[in-house]
Scaffold this motif. Structure first.
Motif, short mmCIF file in Angstrom:
data_model
loop_
_atom_site.label_atom_id
_atom_site.label_comp_id
_atom_site.label_asym_id
_atom_site.label_seq_id
_atom_site.Cartn_x
_atom_site.Cartn_y
_atom_site.Cartn_z
N SER A 149 0.84 -1.19 0.00
CA SER A 149 0.00 0.00 0.00
C SER A 149 0.88 1.24 0.00
CB SER A 149 -0.97 0.01 1.19
OG SER A 149 -0.29 -0.12 2.40
N ILE A 150 0.26 2.34 -0.45
CA ILE A 150 0.94 3.64 -0.53
C ILE A 150 0.00 4.68 0.07
CG2 ILE A 150 1.91 5.40 -2.06
CD1 ILE A 150 2.51 3.17 -4.08
N ILE A 151 0.55 5.53 0.92
CA ILE A 151 -0.23 6.61 1.53
C ILE A 151 0.43 7.94 1.17
CG2 ILE A 151 1.00 6.26 3.72
CD1 ILE A 151 -1.44 7.37 5.18
N VAL A 152 -0.37 8.88 0.70
CA VAL A 152 0.12 10.22 0.37
C VAL A 152 -0.47 11.18 1.39
CG1 VAL A 152 0.18 12.04 -1.38
CG2 VAL A 152 0.29 9.63 -2.08
N THR A 153 0.40 11.95 2.05
CA THR A 153 -0.04 12.81 3.15
C THR A 153 -0.02 14.29 2.78
OG1 THR A 153 2.17 12.96 4.13
CG2 THR A 153 0.78 11.10 4.81
N ALA A 154 -0.11 14.57 1.47
CA ALA A 154 -0.23 15.95 0.98
C ALA A 154 -1.23 15.95 -0.17
CB ALA A 154 1.12 16.48 0.52
N GLY A 155 -1.81 17.12 -0.44
CA GLY A 155 -2.82 17.22 -1.49
C GLY A 155 -2.19 17.19 -2.87
N ALA A 156 -2.56 16.22 -3.68
CA ALA A 156 -2.01 16.07 -5.02
C ALA A 156 -3.03 16.55 -6.06
CB ALA A 156 -1.65 14.62 -5.29
N PRO A 157 -2.60 17.37 -7.05
CA PRO A 157 -3.54 17.82 -8.08
C PRO A 157 -4.00 16.68 -8.99
CG PRO A 157 -1.30 18.56 -8.57
CD PRO A 157 -1.27 17.96 -7.21
N PHE A 158 -3.22 15.59 -9.02
CA PHE A 158 -3.57 14.42 -9.82
C PHE A 158 -2.89 13.21 -9.18
CE2 PHE A 158 0.22 16.42 -11.53
CZ PHE A 158 1.11 15.36 -11.62
N VAL A 159 -3.26 12.01 -9.63
CA VAL A 159 -2.64 10.79 -9.11
C VAL A 159 -1.37 10.51 -9.91
CG1 VAL A 159 -2.93 8.33 -8.69
CG2 VAL A 159 -4.89 9.87 -8.44
N PRO A 160 -0.19 10.54 -9.28
CA PRO A 160 1.05 10.30 -10.02
C PRO A 160 1.13 8.87 -10.56
CG PRO A 160 1.48 11.38 -7.92
CD PRO A 160 0.06 10.92 -7.88
N GLN A 161 1.39 8.73 -11.84
CA GLN A 161 1.47 7.40 -12.46
C GLN A 161 2.57 6.53 -11.85
OE1 GLN A 161 -0.58 5.85 -14.67
NE2 GLN A 161 -1.89 7.63 -14.31
N PRO A 162 3.74 7.07 -11.48
CA PRO A 162 4.76 6.20 -10.87
C PRO A 162 4.27 5.50 -9.60
CG PRO A 162 5.74 8.26 -11.57
CD PRO A 162 4.27 8.43 -11.72
N LEU A 163 3.40 6.18 -8.83
CA LEU A 163 2.90 5.55 -7.61
C LEU A 163 1.97 4.39 -7.94
CD1 LEU A 163 2.25 8.63 -5.28
CD2 LEU A 163 4.35 7.30 -5.64
N LEU A 164 1.13 4.56 -8.95
CA LEU A 164 0.26 3.47 -9.38
C LEU A 164 1.10 2.27 -9.83
CD1 LEU A 164 -2.44 5.46 -11.40
CD2 LEU A 164 -2.74 4.38 -9.16
N ALA A 165 2.17 2.57 -10.55
CA ALA A 165 3.02 1.50 -11.08
C ALA A 165 3.74 0.74 -9.97
CB ALA A 165 4.04 2.09 -12.05
N GLN A 166 3.93 1.39 -8.81
CA GLN A 166 4.68 0.76 -7.72
C GLN A 166 3.80 -0.03 -6.75
OE1 GLN A 166 7.47 3.70 -6.02
NE2 GLN A 166 7.67 4.55 -8.07
N LEU A 167 2.51 -0.11 -7.04
CA LEU A 167 1.58 -0.90 -6.23
C LEU A 167 1.55 -2.35 -6.67
CD1 LEU A 167 -1.90 0.83 -5.69
CD2 LEU A 167 -0.24 0.19 -3.94
N LYS A 168 1.50 -3.25 -5.69
CA LYS A 168 1.24 -4.66 -6.01
C LYS A 168 -0.19 -4.81 -6.53
CE LYS A 168 4.17 -6.91 -2.52
NZ LYS A 168 4.16 -7.74 -1.29
N ILE A 169 -0.45 -5.86 -7.28
CA ILE A 169 -1.84 -6.20 -7.60
C ILE A 169 -2.54 -6.55 -6.29
CG2 ILE A 169 -3.34 -7.84 -8.78
CD1 ILE A 169 -1.25 -7.97 -11.01
#
Length: 214
Positions: A149-169
């Motif tokens: 899992s990945i947790i972002v603790t700041a407001g992002a204007p969009f979902v960064p693609q690298p973070l999606l890529a680093q998630l397990k199925i």
């Protein structure tokens, strides 16, 4: 730096409040009952540490409101030994909560002032994330991926693609998305190419800035 019976009593009251607000994950509640939030705050705010309020921590950043920490942590559904990537180490409080929940925490901070302070404070208080890194959270930590899992603790204007890529199925990304205010968003990776999205209402975070390490 002390953690007294008075502080524990105040944490008990805070955890009771969080439960009344709808936090039901006992792993989250137990962790927040154990982590001394006052030790992650500047001395001028320590007397107010167990109020359900955000406070400044320097470098234009804040320590999140306890309810927000609990809400995001609950959405992660952390199991023992899960690899969790945290974007925005900040004060280290959320990091400590995740460690106490049994996660193997990899955390990244873009503000050098906070990175230097927190990388010393966490082990001093007995919390040992696997990695405390200085860098751009938008890029994540590809060398340590994939993550449960990945947790972002700041407001992002969009979902960064690298973070999606680093998630397990099967992995879960919890991220507040938006500009002026953010919608708490949960993305669950269901396959190599597909993500299931859920939204949980408006929150307010400091902005997640790209390529702004300093």
């Amino acid at each position: 730096m002390k953690d007294t019976a008075k502080h524990q009593g105040l944490r008990n009251q805070l955890v009771k409040l969080l439960a009344e607000k709808g936090i039901y994950d006992t792993n989250v509640l137990n962790a927040m009952n154990a982590v001394p939030r006052h030790l992650f705050l500047e001395s001028g705010f320590q007397d107010f540490a167990y109020q359900d309020t955000a406070f400044p921590i320097g470098a234009g950043q804040t320590i999140s409101q306890p309810y927000t920490v609990a809400f995001q942590s609950q959405l992660l559904q952390v199991k023992a030994d899960d690899k969790v990537l945290e974007i925005g180490t900040g004060s280290g409080y959320q990091t400590a909560v995740l460690c106490k929940m049994g996660a193997k925490v990899f955390t990244i901070e873009r503000q050098n002032e906070l990175y230097r302070k927190t990388s010393v404070l966490l082990p001093k208080l007995g919390y040992r994330p696997r990695v405390v890194s200085f860098g751009d959270g938008y890029k994540g930590l590809p060398n340590d991926a994939p993550f449960d899992s990945i947790i972002v603790t700041a407001g992002a204007p969009f979902v960064p693609q690298p973070l999606l890529a680093q998630l397990k199925i099967g992995g879960r990304l919890v991220i507040p998305v938006g500009d002026e205010k953010q919608v708490m968003t949960l993305l669950i990776r269901t396959s190599e190419t597909h993500f299931e999205q859920h939204e949980f209402g408006d929150f307010k975070f400091v902005p997640m800035l790209e390529d702004k390490n300093r």
